[in-house]
Design a protein around this motif. Structure first.
Motif, PDB file in Angstrom:
ATOM      1  N   LEU A  20      -1.267   6.034  21.006  1.00  0.00           N
ATOM      2  CA  LEU A  20      -0.035   6.284  21.776  1.00  0.00           C
ATOM      3  C   LEU A  20       0.255   7.750  21.992  1.00  0.00           C
ATOM      4  O   LEU A  20       0.048   8.572  21.071  1.00  0.00           O
ATOM      5  CB  LEU A  20       1.129   5.613  20.770  1.00  0.00           C
ATOM      6  N   LYS A  21       0.545   7.886  23.143  1.00  0.00           N
ATOM      7  CA  LYS A  21       0.653   9.236  23.854  1.00  0.00           C
ATOM      8  C   LYS A  21       2.141   9.917  23.032  1.00  0.00           C
ATOM      9  O   LYS A  21       3.160   9.398  22.865  1.00  0.00           O
ATOM     10  CB  LYS A  21       0.873   9.492  25.105  1.00  0.00           C
ATOM     11  N   GLY A  22       1.990  11.116  22.405  1.00  0.00           N
ATOM     12  CA  GLY A  22       2.973  11.847  21.815  1.00  0.00           C
ATOM     13  C   GLY A  22       3.453  11.287  20.351  1.00  0.00           C
ATOM     14  O   GLY A  22       4.413  11.557  19.926  1.00  0.00           O
ATOM     15  N   CYS A  23       2.642  10.566  19.716  1.00  0.00           N
ATOM     16  CA  CYS A  23       2.990   9.998  18.495  1.00  0.00           C
ATOM     17  C   CYS A  23       1.951  10.168  17.385  1.00  0.00           C
ATOM     18  O   CYS A  23       0.710   9.820  17.874  1.00  0.00           O
ATOM     19  CB  CYS A  23       3.129   8.289  18.706  1.00  0.00           C
ATOM     20  N   GLU A  24       2.489  10.619  16.245  1.00  0.00           N
ATOM     21  CA  GLU A  24       1.598  11.109  15.196  1.00  0.00           C
ATOM     22  C   GLU A  24       2.137  10.429  13.905  1.00  0.00           C
ATOM     23  O   GLU A  24       3.371  10.176  13.826  1.00  0.00           O
ATOM     24  CB  GLU A  24       1.462  12.563  14.980  1.00  0.00           C
ATOM     25  N   GLY A  25       1.405  10.674  12.746  1.00  0.00           N
ATOM     26  CA  GLY A  25       1.994   9.925  11.582  1.00  0.00           C
ATOM     27  C   GLY A  25       1.296  10.641  10.232  1.00  0.00           C
ATOM     28  O   GLY A  25       0.274  11.074  10.372  1.00  0.00           O
ATOM     29  N   TYR A  26       2.014  10.609   9.158  1.00  0.00           N
ATOM     30  CA  TYR A  26       1.706  11.162   7.991  1.00  0.00           C
ATOM     31  C   TYR A  26       2.063  10.131   6.610  1.00  0.00           C
ATOM     32  O   TYR A  26       3.064   9.820   6.814  1.00  0.00           O
ATOM     33  CB  TYR A  26       2.329  12.417   7.660  1.00  0.00           C
ATOM     34  N   PHE A  27       1.284   9.975   6.158  1.00  0.00           N
ATOM     35  CA  PHE A  27       1.601   8.615   5.104  1.00  0.00           C
ATOM     36  C   PHE A  27       1.141   9.100   3.669  1.00  0.00           C
ATOM     37  O   PHE A  27       0.106   9.875   3.533  1.00  0.00           O
ATOM     38  CB  PHE A  27       0.481   7.598   5.591  1.00  0.00           C
ATOM     39  N   ILE A  28       1.660   8.425   2.889  1.00  0.00           N
ATOM     40  CA  ILE A  28       1.456   8.800   1.336  1.00  0.00           C
ATOM     41  C   ILE A  28       1.587   7.214   0.691  1.00  0.00           C
ATOM     42  O   ILE A  28       2.479   6.523   0.820  1.00  0.00           O
ATOM     43  CB  ILE A  28       2.728   9.491   0.701  1.00  0.00           C
ATOM     44  N   ASP A  29       0.407   7.085  -0.016  1.00  0.00           N
ATOM     45  CA  ASP A  29       0.386   5.729  -0.558  1.00  0.00           C
ATOM     46  C   ASP A  29       1.021   5.862  -1.999  1.00  0.00           C
ATOM     47  O   ASP A  29       1.457   6.993  -2.510  1.00  0.00           O
ATOM     48  CB  ASP A  29      -1.035   5.034  -0.704  1.00  0.00           C
ATOM     49  N   LYS A  30       0.751   4.628  -2.690  1.00  0.00           N
ATOM     50  CA  LYS A  30       1.554   4.485  -3.870  1.00  0.00           C
ATOM     51  C   LYS A  30       1.003   5.336  -5.083  1.00  0.00           C
ATOM     52  O   LYS A  30       1.483   5.774  -6.021  1.00  0.00           O
ATOM     53  CB  LYS A  30       1.758   3.172  -4.403  1.00  0.00           C
TER      54      LYS A  30
ATOM     55  N   GLU B  73       0.740  -1.301   0.051  1.00  0.00           N
ATOM     56  CA  GLU B  73       0.022   0.031  -0.048  1.00  0.00           C
ATOM     57  C   GLU B  73       0.715   1.161   0.019  1.00  0.00           C
ATOM     58  O   GLU B  73       0.558   2.061  -0.882  1.00  0.00           O
ATOM     59  CB  GLU B  73      -0.946  -0.024   1.167  1.00  0.00           C
ATOM     60  N   LEU B  74       1.616   1.407   1.023  1.00  0.00           N
ATOM     61  CA  LEU B  74       2.425   2.646   1.305  1.00  0.00           C
ATOM     62  C   LEU B  74       3.524   3.054   0.446  1.00  0.00           C
ATOM     63  O   LEU B  74       4.445   2.025   0.385  1.00  0.00           O
ATOM     64  CB  LEU B  74       2.622   2.829   2.775  1.00  0.00           C
ATOM     65  N   ALA B  75       3.925   4.052   0.112  1.00  0.00           N
ATOM     66  CA  ALA B  75       5.104   4.625  -0.403  1.00  0.00           C
ATOM     67  C   ALA B  75       6.111   5.227   0.663  1.00  0.00           C
ATOM     68  O   ALA B  75       7.190   4.976   0.612  1.00  0.00           O
ATOM     69  CB  ALA B  75       5.094   5.669  -1.421  1.00  0.00           C
ATOM     70  N   SER B  76       5.440   5.880   1.448  1.00  0.00           N
ATOM     71  CA  SER B  76       6.100   6.278   2.564  1.00  0.00           C
ATOM     72  C   SER B  76       5.302   6.593   3.957  1.00  0.00           C
ATOM     73  O   SER B  76       4.095   6.624   3.803  1.00  0.00           O
ATOM     74  CB  SER B  76       6.725   7.687   2.436  1.00  0.00           C
ATOM     75  N   ALA B  77       5.883   6.456   5.365  1.00  0.00           N
ATOM     76  CA  ALA B  77       5.355   6.688   6.490  1.00  0.00           C
ATOM     77  C   ALA B  77       6.236   7.448   7.284  1.00  0.00           C
ATOM     78  O   ALA B  77       7.281   7.073   7.519  1.00  0.00           O
ATOM     79  CB  ALA B  77       5.052   5.358   7.113  1.00  0.00           C
ATOM     80  N   THR B  78       5.822   8.764   7.555  1.00  0.00           N
ATOM     81  CA  THR B  78       6.515   9.413   8.556  1.00  0.00           C
ATOM     82  C   THR B  78       5.991   9.582   9.962  1.00  0.00           C
ATOM     83  O   THR B  78       4.675   9.888  10.155  1.00  0.00           O
ATOM     84  CB  THR B  78       6.446  11.074   7.899  1.00  0.00           C
ATOM     85  N   ILE B  79       6.583   9.453  10.886  1.00  0.00           N
ATOM     86  CA  ILE B  79       6.311   9.202  12.218  1.00  0.00           C
ATOM     87  C   ILE B  79       6.797  10.307  13.117  1.00  0.00           C
ATOM     88  O   ILE B  79       8.025  10.397  12.988  1.00  0.00           O
ATOM     89  CB  ILE B  79       6.464   7.932  12.961  1.00  0.00           C
ATOM     90  N   THR B  80       6.105  11.129  13.976  1.00  0.00           N
ATOM     91  CA  THR B  80       6.652  11.765  14.917  1.00  0.00           C
ATOM     92  C   THR B  80       6.501  11.232  16.318  1.00  0.00           C
ATOM     93  O   THR B  80       5.335  10.697  16.735  1.00  0.00           O
ATOM     94  CB  THR B  80       5.936  13.129  15.133  1.00  0.00           C
ATOM     95  N   ALA B  81       7.611  11.259  17.291  1.00  0.00           N
ATOM     96  CA  ALA B  81       7.357  10.571  18.366  1.00  0.00           C
ATOM     97  C   ALA B  81       8.394  11.151  19.518  1.00  0.00           C
ATOM     98  O   ALA B  81       9.132  11.965  19.211  1.00  0.00           O
ATOM     99  CB  ALA B  81       7.711   9.148  18.455  1.00  0.00           C
ATOM    100  N   PRO B  82       8.430  10.892  20.805  1.00  0.00           N
ATOM    101  CA  PRO B  82       9.291  11.350  21.825  1.00  0.00           C
ATOM    102  C   PRO B  82      10.594  10.984  21.340  1.00  0.00           C
ATOM    103  O   PRO B  82      11.673  11.810  22.027  1.00  0.00           O
ATOM    104  CB  PRO B  82       8.762  10.840  23.132  1.00  0.00           C
ATOM    105  N   THR B  83      10.853   9.702  20.953  1.00  0.00           N
ATOM    106  CA  THR B  83      12.227   9.420  20.681  1.00  0.00           C
ATOM    107  C   THR B  83      12.383   9.155  19.260  1.00  0.00           C
ATOM    108  O   THR B  83      11.471   8.482  18.504  1.00  0.00           O
ATOM    109  CB  THR B  83      12.746   8.066  21.797  1.00  0.00           C
TER     110      THR B  83
END
Length: 337
Positions: free
Chosen positions: A315-325, A279-289
């Protein structure tokens, strides 16, 4: 939860998806330098090959000599960790584990990163699995086109068969192997940040192949501006920009190490099927570490955006941005740009 599709941002040349710092209103890349609003603050930066990529470090402070010393101490700590965690270094603890099936008296760092890997494995329902090394080797040899070979190799995959305690780490089955490619780089970047914090550095940018951490603000209390590039060869004029401070960011993508021209086959494999997720071309995650962001980004590629977003929203403090193919974009509930 799906938040809807947006027009995909575009980039002007194909290169591996890298999160880049974007300088001020001019929008230049981080390598061109950030605007300094206080003449009393100096900037020191350095780039160095490390972990199969290029490490980029940028510090701000009043004393250039102190910044230089902090960079050297940070590089020393990170290089020492690379020697422990790299499966490619025959003298590393991970290489010893893979060669012999066990590691006695693991170092605190190895034990810590393996423990974190177990935690992410559980949170992602097994989508993140550091025992996929046999599948990666099969893929590198071209054997992944043989379904029978894939099925046989899958019997050597399963993080539940990795046993660890303070005295010993062991692999339950002969032929198993561990790769920390999906978490080790993030752990090493976190260690670099910790070294800089010990020296009182507040304004820091540290990045290695798309895994990064920024701390504090830029001089003048301006937030860091981090651009998420599109994974395909298009225009960069609509790059998605994050304004952030004190946050880790990591990206995984199908373009970083592709085995087919259509990017259907690449270095990320589903530990349950043996094949690259579709499915995905990329996945970007923000997190505490960075280690957590790194592991979750790898898992998200396997899970797909719907399951990944559902996990991140819990999950506390975790977010994501996704781009599919197809270059559709999705994001978790509180991801903000």
């Amino acid at each position: 939860m799906k938040t809807g599709k947006t027009d995909p941002p575009r980039m002007d040349r194909r290169r591996f998806l890298q999160i880049v710092a974007v300088a001020g209103a001019a929008g230049a890349g981080w390598a061109l330098g950030l605007h300094r609003r206080h003449t009393g603050f100096k900037m020191v930066q350095k780039s160095q090959p490390m972990m199969g990529t290029v490490l980029n470090i940028k510090l701000y402070g009043p004393e250039p000599a102190a910044l230089e010393e902090a960079i050297e101490a940070t590089l020393g700590r990170m290089l020492a960790l690379e020697k422990l965690l790299s499966r490619h270094d025959p003298g590393s603890e991970i290489a010893t584990l893979n060669q012999t099936g066990q590691l006695d008296q693991p170092s605190p760092d190895v034990l810590q990163v393996l423990t974190l890997a177990h935690s992410i494995h559980g949170k992602t329902g097994g989508a993140f699995d550091i025992t996929v090394l046999p599948l990666l080797k099969l893929r590198e040899s071209g054997g992944h086109t043989d379904r029978e070979a894939v099925n046989k190799t899958l019997t050597l995959v399963g993080q539940q068969h990795l046993r660890l305690n303070r005295q010993r780490v062991s692999l339950a089955r002969p032929g198993m192997g561990v790769t920390l490619d999906g978490i080790g780089k993030g752990y090493i970047v976190d260690a670099g940040i910790a070294t800089l914090k010990e020296r009182g550095l507040a304004s820091v940018y540290l990045e290695a192949g798309g895994d990064l951490m920024v701390t504090g603000d830029k001089p003048g209390n301006a937030p860091w501006r981090i651009g998420i590039r599109n994974p395909r060869k298009t225009d960069t004029s609509h790059m998605v920009i994050l304004k952030t401070a004190n946050q880790a960011i990591a990206t995984s993508g199908d373009y970083m190490q592709a085995y087919s021209t259509d990017l259907r086959e690449h270095h990320i494999v589903n530990p349950k099927t043996g094949y690259s997720p579709p499915e995905l071309a990329s996945a970007t995650i923000t997190a505490p570490t960075v280690a957590l962001a790194d592991g979750l980004a790898t898992a998200a590629m396997v899970m797909g955006h719907t399951k990944a977003i559902a996990l991140l929203n819990s999950l506390k403090g975790c977010e994501g941005y996704f781009i599919d193919k197809a270059l559709n974009h999705y994001q978790s509930n509180s991801f903000s740009v």
